[in-house]
Design an enzyme around this catalytic site. Structure first.
Site, PDB file in Angstrom:
ATOM      1  NE  ARG A  11      -1.358   1.968   3.470  1.00 42.13           N
ATOM      2  CZ  ARG A  11      -0.717   3.041   3.648  1.00 42.13           C
ATOM      3  NH1 ARG A  11      -0.947   3.960   3.084  1.00 42.13           N
ATOM      4  NH2 ARG A  11      -0.088   3.531   4.700  1.00 42.13           N
ATOM      5  CB  VAL A  12       2.083   3.903  -2.087  1.00 41.70           C
ATOM      6  CG1 VAL A  12       3.548   2.902  -2.038  1.00 41.70           C
ATOM      7  CG2 VAL A  12       1.432   3.460  -3.360  1.00 41.70           C
ATOM      8  CB  SER A  13      -0.519   7.737   0.786  1.00 43.37           C
ATOM      9  OG  SER A  13      -0.227   7.237   1.917  1.00 43.37           O
ATOM     10  CB  THR A  14       0.212   9.656  -3.845  1.00 48.52           C
ATOM     11  OG1 THR A  14       1.618   9.634  -3.498  1.00 48.52           O
ATOM     12  CG2 THR A  14      -0.670  10.414  -2.645  1.00 48.52           C
ATOM     13  CD  GLN A  17       3.405   7.711  -0.816  1.00 46.34           C
ATOM     14  OE1 GLN A  17       2.226   7.328  -0.844  1.00 46.34           O
ATOM     15  NE2 GLN A  17       3.809   8.355   0.265  1.00 46.34           N
TER      16      GLN A  17
END
Length: 151
Positions: A11-14, A17
């Protein structure tokens, strides 16, 4: 007997990334699932997180690998609930960075349970400290008249 899947969850936020650090620990043969969403969104409300939970509930998931426990959530309660639920479904959650597995020989690992609680609490504490420092910095900038809101 049908083999249960191993999933490596990222998982990355954007979109901007980089996921390379999280991909370093992918286990050979593991299915990779990736969400690009804020950690504040509960695991089961994420696109791939929901898929993981569905597979776990159906008994099709044996192991969930993550680079770090914080990939599962941003707050203690969400992380603990996710791990508790997965463990109840018989899924071994393996976090590389923290070096922990939630199950050993098909039974809940009590040391991992304690460690997860401590790590999640520390992560939440650090996030609170970061927000406090940001607020203090903004207040000081406003006092000096140099704080500008983008927009």
């Amino acid at each position: 007997m049908h083999m249960k899947e191993s999933i490596h969850y990222i998982r990355v936020s954007t979109d901007g990334q980089n996921t390379e650090r999280q991909k370093e620990s992918i286990i050979f043969g593991a299915m990779v699932m990736e969400d690009k969403v804020s950690g504040s969104i509960e695991f089961e409300n994420r696109t791939k997180g929901a898929e993981v939970m569905s597979m776990a509930k159906a008994g099709k998931l044996g192991e969930l690998h993550v680079h770090s426990i914080d990939r599962l959530g941003r707050n203690t309660i969400d992380i603990l609930n996710t791990i508790k639920q997965l463990t109840e479904y018989g899924v071994n959650v393996i976090a590389k960075k923290e070096g922990l597995q939630t199950m050993v020989d098909g039974k809940e690992n009590p040391i991992a349970k304690m460690m997860v609680g401590i790590l999640a609490t520390l992560a939440e504490f650090e996030l609170t400290r970061i927000k406090e420092r940001q607020a203090e910095g903004i207040a000081k900038a406003k006092e000096r008249g140099i704080y500008k809101v983008n927009g």
